[in-house]
Enzyme design. Structure first.
Site, PDB file in Angstrom:
ATOM      1  N   ARG B 271      35.108  43.476  38.567  1.00 23.29           N
ATOM      2  CA  ARG B 271      35.748  42.281  38.035  1.00 23.29           C
ATOM      3  C   ARG B 271      35.066  41.048  38.625  1.00 23.29           C
ATOM      4  O   ARG B 271      35.252  40.708  39.794  1.00 23.29           O
ATOM      5  CB  ARG B 271      37.234  42.294  38.401  1.00 23.29           C
ATOM      6  CG  ARG B 271      38.092  41.323  37.612  1.00 23.29           C
ATOM      7  CD  ARG B 271      39.527  41.297  38.110  1.00 23.29           C
ATOM      8  NE  ARG B 271      39.636  40.536  39.345  1.00 23.29           N
ATOM      9  CZ  ARG B 271      40.718  40.522  40.122  1.00 23.29           C
ATOM     10  NH1 ARG B 271      41.776  41.244  39.796  1.00 23.29           N
ATOM     11  NH2 ARG B 271      40.748  39.801  41.220  1.00 23.29           N
ATOM     12  N   HIS B 275      41.687  37.618  38.604  1.00 22.20           N
ATOM     13  CA  HIS B 275      42.470  38.433  37.656  1.00 22.20           C
ATOM     14  C   HIS B 275      42.733  37.645  36.361  1.00 22.20           C
ATOM     15  O   HIS B 275      42.549  38.147  35.263  1.00 22.20           O
ATOM     16  CB  HIS B 275      43.771  38.853  38.323  1.00 22.20           C
ATOM     17  CG  HIS B 275      44.755  39.482  37.383  1.00 22.20           C
ATOM     18  ND1 HIS B 275      44.573  40.732  36.826  1.00 22.20           N
ATOM     19  CD2 HIS B 275      45.939  39.026  36.891  1.00 22.20           C
ATOM     20  CE1 HIS B 275      45.597  41.021  36.036  1.00 22.20           C
ATOM     21  NE2 HIS B 275      46.433  39.999  36.054  1.00 22.20           N
ATOM     22  N   TYR B 284      42.200  37.429  48.674  1.00 22.61           N
ATOM     23  CA  TYR B 284      42.241  38.848  49.020  1.00 22.61           C
ATOM     24  C   TYR B 284      40.918  39.574  48.834  1.00 22.61           C
ATOM     25  O   TYR B 284      40.733  40.679  49.326  1.00 22.61           O
ATOM     26  CB  TYR B 284      43.328  39.556  48.200  1.00 22.61           C
ATOM     27  CG  TYR B 284      43.201  39.346  46.705  1.00 22.61           C
ATOM     28  CD1 TYR B 284      43.994  38.406  46.047  1.00 22.61           C
ATOM     29  CD2 TYR B 284      42.275  40.067  45.950  1.00 22.61           C
ATOM     30  CE1 TYR B 284      43.884  38.194  44.681  1.00 22.61           C
ATOM     31  CE2 TYR B 284      42.144  39.856  44.591  1.00 22.61           C
ATOM     32  CZ  TYR B 284      42.952  38.914  43.961  1.00 22.61           C
ATOM     33  OH  TYR B 284      42.835  38.704  42.608  1.00 22.61           O
TER      34      TYR B 284
END
Lengths: 326, 375, 373
Positions: B271, B275, B284
């Site tokens: 990714r 998100h 994170y």
């Protein structure tokens, strides 16, 4: 005292209770490292460690069921569903188990769990993120349904929910999360459950509401005050079990009652309140008890969302109509 | 099934009888250095198809970048990027046939644009307009699925209907790595294996489920092996190698279509964005990880291969970029020029015919719409 | 300071030119508020603010060229994180304070005035027919006014207008009839008559107000007459407040509005009470609450004719003072005859609860007050 937002008050309450009760465990998706997608659990992982702040795999049914098991065995899980729209896979665990275990075992086993979720529309999110289906839970015996509307009440009611020995569905209005701040004393004092809060006193009409609609209702009450109409505003807070006595006392005084909720009209909790008011206060009513609510539609996507949520104007129009009855 | 038989060792202790062993294969044809490690499949030498695939990936990347920018300038709602995952979606879309059915999750631009969905429609969906899920009235594909992991069951139902009606096709169920923890995912695979349904489960494993990394989602070393419990083959594929993606999907679809044997394909990619545009992965995601993974990114990998085959040049690259920019601009214009739905449309698709009980509310909205128009 | 870098404005170009700043250093902005207008090769685009906060620095002037990802605007950072904190959507952020005001847990404890229980249909009927609900006699359970009750009042109105010989009493007359019966059945009345010599009072004195004041003084001296008596339980309650019921006559019948806490009223306030009540009775706007709570009653029947009377005590009070017509009379003072003025007074008391001594002393106080003045 610092002023904090509603979501920060949630964090404050969680931190307080985790500090003072080693059995409190927080769990959910992205609640640990990320601090929760709305930062409601910010800082808890660092403070209390990964045994007590669990980043779960992506599985709501698992979150619901596992929390039930943990609670039955003496822990106090505070399980997060990332949005109310994703609580539905856990309905079996909540309805068939959490709500029932005390009853089925005649009190031998109990389930002191809190299921919290952001809910409601108004944050321009994609579909499924704007649900307001508290009525589904209000219908289930054995559950409590609690909805705060201010930072102080979020703090006090969440503490009460965690300490309550029975399952509580704690729904946090997402569009109030960061809207406005308030001084919230981190003193560990819980607010009482099962009781309404009278936010404004008045003589002419009783406005009953909860969650994010408290914001619009208070704004409407202020404008009405300028017009010479004094509205009494009641924040129900504990939707189930309902403190109908406070509402009835107010209706007896004012003779006019409007219930305001974001959830769709049909089968909404407002219907329950109207029924009780009609049953028990009919003869002191000057006007019919009415509801101002969301439409009986799926919450529209972001573009039309603001037309779905009941507006200040809609509330005031309803009051004006009732004031015509003398 | 390997039956070792009952044996005793020198101490006279019974050896354990192994009744089942499983294998999980890994597929990669075009490696990180853009070299062909295996000589098949035929696609590796089919320059025209590879060019087509390349163009699609560049278009997707361009549109994706634009969508992020639109969100940053307030013209689009929350948007989940597909950056770094172009090969997975483009490859799968290319492998599917017209009469197959696609069940997406929400990063599937690369597949959908090959199946009749306009770029402007994808923008419409993320722009907060229900018409974005329409996909074109001839389409049999399912719409976006936001409740994670709920769609594999739909795919299985669609596969059953296909089999029942004796239709010649297969269903592709697409989901992310996070979805594989959902009960629905297992239930879907279990029934697909049991009833021999023509469905292929594909996981776009971009290694993050918002903030939860792949290794905290499940204890198994691969996601592909989850099909074992359902009784069918699972394969892990290099999701940055579009040749492998496309080829394994074609093979899986054959197996599903012709033999009723479902398959699970785990496409491993990365990714290359948060998100969604409302997430902040720096909270994170380990620093430098994204940069490291970028070395494997699929678009550059294919381009280098094509350049090595003398099938692509700098000039062609420039031209393609300009074409894609233009196409994307057109799509944005179309999206922005679309008039909003009238407010009463909130009620127009609830039932085949709106029950009388709600006509009053619909009327209220109609009046609100008229007030807005006159304001 | 938190720095906002120029985002890729979507043209794939590496830079953009500042056309116009919409904000300046020191401005407080909200999320999405347009900060600046930037021109790229093809378009002019507004850049919205990603944060709510105060502008600390602008990294360029009009017409400067800024590279993509280079600093554009600096925000004053505070202790509270500027992190957007979301995964979808946009939360409205406000610097305003959540004002709860005084939050009451549970019911607001406000003084409940009379809660009239009225059937909704009765309410509507009364409004349409212009009936004062205060005049309707409730016959439903727990004091509920029914449609039938309103209709009865309507009938009564229409029947009086056609001048029949017989009529069933309704409304106030009916109440009076019922109250009088109750009184005579329960009370043991004894009446004392006496005259007050008001010769020395100035001519323009407000006699009714003086009487009220006199009653207040007497009630303080002899509290036994300012009491409530329950004949069934034989309980007597001496009342702290002196609420004087003032008998007022009207076409509808006898009304007894109550002057509450007469001991606290000045002369002017008492006169105002009297006038207000006269008007309220005359135009039938007197509220039921104003006709309750009397602790002692005054009947000024003498306005018309009559000297002495045996007025009827209204339970649960135990005394009533009646004042007849004042008149000129021949008075004997210290053996000399003079022309004076006399106010005849009658005091009826309930001998179950009040002794003769208490009553006579009460009356003496009244007279002493009047004669002293």
């Amino acid at each position: 005292m610092p002023e904090i937002t509603l979501v920060e008050a949630v964090t404050q309450a969680l931190a307080y209770e985790m500090q003072n009760d080693p059995n409190v465990v927080v769990m959910g998706e992205d609640v640990g490292k990320d601090g929760g997608v709305f930062r409601a659990t910010q800082g808890l992982l660092d403070k209390f460690g990964s045994q007590r702040v669990l980043d779960t795999p992506l599985a709501e049914s698992m979150i619901g069921g596992m929390a039930v098991g943990m609670a039955i065995r003496g822990l106090k899980p505070v399980a997060e569903f990332q949005f109310m729209g994703f609580i539905y896979p856990a309905m079996d665990q909540i309805i068939n188990h959490a709500a029932r275990i005390r009853n089925r075992t005649r009190g031998r086993l109990t389930c002191p769990v809190v299921f919290r979720a952001p809910f409601g529309a108004g944050i321009h999110a994609p579909e499924h993120h704007s649900e307001s289906t508290e009525a589904l839970f209000a219908h289930i015996p054995g559950l409590r349904v609690v909805i705060p509307s201010s930072p102080r009440r979020a703090y006090g009611l969440l503490l009460a929910a965690i300490r309550d020995p029975d399952p509580v569905i704690f729904l946090e209005p997402s569009r109030l999360y960061r809207f406005a701040k308030q001084e919230v004393n981190d003193d560990g004092n819980a607010l009482p459950l099962d009781v309404c809060f009278t936010l404004r006193t008045g003589q002419d009409v009783t406005l009953v509401t909860w969650g994010a609609m408290v914001k619009e209702t208070l704004a409407a009450a202020d404008k009405l005050n300028d017009e010479g109409v004094s509205a009494e505003v009641i924040d129900v807070a504990t939707i189930k079990p309902l403190d109908i006595e406070t509402i009835l006392a107010s209706v007896e005084k004012t003779g006019r009652c409007i219930i305001i909720h974001e959830a769709p009209l049909t089968g909404g909790v407002g219907a329950d309140i109207v029924a009780l008011v009609a049953e028990r206060a009919l003869f002191t009513l000057k006007a019919p008890p009415v509801r101002v609510t969301g439409f009986d539609t799926i919450v529209p996507y972001a573009r039309m969302e603001k037309y779905y949520i009941p507006s200040e104007k809609k509330i005031m129009n309803a009051v004006h109509r009732l004031m015509e009855f003398t | 099934m390997l039956n070792i038989g009952i044996k005793k060792d020198e101490k006279g202790v019974l050896e354990v009888k192994i009744i089942e062993r499983f294998e999980v294969a890994y597929y990669q044809y075009l490696n990180e250095e853009s070299h062909l490690t295996h000589d098949f499949p035929a696609l590796a030498h089919d320059i025209q198809s590879l060019l087509q695939l390349y163009r699609l990936m560049v278009l997707v990347r361009t549109m994706d970048t634009k969508a992020i920018a639109l969100q940053r300038t307030g013209k689009l709602g929350t948007y989940p990027s597909t950056r770094g995952q172009e090969a997975v979606f483009v490859g799968v879309g290319h492998a599917m046939q017209k009469n197959d059915i696609y069940v997406p999750y929400y990063r599937d631009m690369g597949t959908l644009i090959q199946r009749g969905v306009k770029l402007s429609q994808i923008l419409l969906y993320w722009g907060g307009d229900e018409r974005g899920n329409v996909f074109g009235n001839e389409s049999n594909d399912f719409p976006f699925s936001v409740p994670v992991g709920s769609q594999p069951l739909h795919a299985v139902g669609a596969a059953y209907a296909m089999k029942y009606k004796k239709e010649k096709g297969a269903v592709v169920s697409m989901c992310g790595d996070g979805a594989t923890s959902q009960g629905d995912f297992y239930e879907a695979m279990n029934v697909a294996g049991m009833w021999k349904l023509p469905v292929v489960f594909i996981i776009c494993n971009n290694q993050w489920a918002i903030s939860v990394p792949r290794d905290q989602q499940t204890a198994t070393p691969t996601l592909a092996q989850k099909s074992i419990a359902a009784g069918f083959i699972g394969e892990q594929v290099d999701g940055n190698d579009i040749i492998a993606v496309q080829h394994r999907t074609v093979e899986a679809l054959k197996s599903a279509r012709e033999k009723g044997e479902p398959r699970l394909l785990e496409m491993v990619c990365y990714r290359q964005h948060d998100h969604t545009t409302a997430d902040d992965a720096s909270r994170y995601e380990p620093k430098d990880r994204r940069e490291q993974e970028w070395k494997k990114e699929p678009v550059a990998r294919l381009r280098h291969y094509l350049e090595q085959q003398n099938a692509w040049s700098e000039k062609q690259e420039e031209l393609l970029r300009a074409e894609c920019a233009l196409e994307v601009d057109e799509a944005v214009k179309e999206y922005q020029g679309m008039p909003s739905q009238p407010l009463e449309s909130m009620f127009d698709y609830l039932y085949a015919q709106l029950p009388k009980a709600y006509s009053e509310q619909r009327h209220m909205l109609k009046e609100m719409e008229e007030d807005l128009r006159h304001a | 300071m938190k720095i906002f870098h120029l985002p890729d404005l979507g043209e794939g170009l590496a830079e953009a030119e500042i056309r116009e700043w919409y904000v300046k250093v020191g401005d407080v902005v909200t999320v999405d508020q347009p900060l600046v207008s930037m021109e790229t090769a093809k378009a002019v685009v507004d850049v919205p603010s990603p944060y709510a906060g105060k502008i600390a620095q602008l990294f360029g002037k009009d017409n400067d060229i800024i590279q993509t990802n280079a600093p554009l605007v600096g925000f004053e950072s505070d202790k509270i994180k500027q992190d957007e904190g979301s995964v979808v959507g946009k939360l409205e952020k406000s610097e305003s304070k959540w004002d709860d005001g005084d939050v009451i847990i549970g019911q607001a404890k406000t003084k409940l005035t009379e809660v009239n229980k009225i059937m909704p249909a009765a309410r509507v009927l009364a409004k349409e027919m212009n009936i004062d609900l205060a005049l309707v006699v409730p016959t439903g359970p727990q004091g509920l006014i029914t449609v039938g009750d309103v209709k009865k009042l309507l009938l009564e109105r229409s029947s009086t207008s056609t001048a029949k010989h017989t009529e069933t009493l309704h409304g106030v007359r009916r109440v009076m009839a019922q109250a009088m019966v109750q009184s005579s059945q329960e009370i043991v009345p004894v009446t004392i008559f006496e005259d007050a010599d008001i010769t020395s009072l100035p001519a323009n004195v407000d006699l009714t107000v003086e009487l009220l004041k006199a009653i207040v003084t007497a009630a303080k001296a002899e509290p036994a007459l300012n009491a409530w008596f329950d004949g069934k339980t034989l309980e007597r309650t001496l009342m702290d407040k002196i609420n004087i019921g003032l008998a007022v006559d009207s076409k509808e019948g006898l009304f007894v509005p109550v002057i509450k806490e007469a001991e606290k009223c000045s002369h002017e306030e008492l006169r105002k009470y009297i006038e207000d009540y006269k008007h309220a009775v005359a135009n039938r706007s007197i509220a039921p609450s104003n006709m309750q709570g009397a602790t002692i009653t005054l009947s000024n029947f003498g306005m018309i004719a009559g000297r002495y009377a045996t007025p009827i005590i209204l339970p649960p009070t135990v005394a009533i003072i009646a004042c007849g017509r004042t008149r000129e009379a021949a008075l004997c003072r210290k053996g000399k005859l003079i022309a004076g003025r006399i106010m005849p007074l009658s005091l009826t008391f309930d001998h179950r609860a009040v002794t003769g001594g208490e009553a006579t002393r009460f009356l003496k106080e009244i007279i002493r007050y009047l004669e002293k003045e």
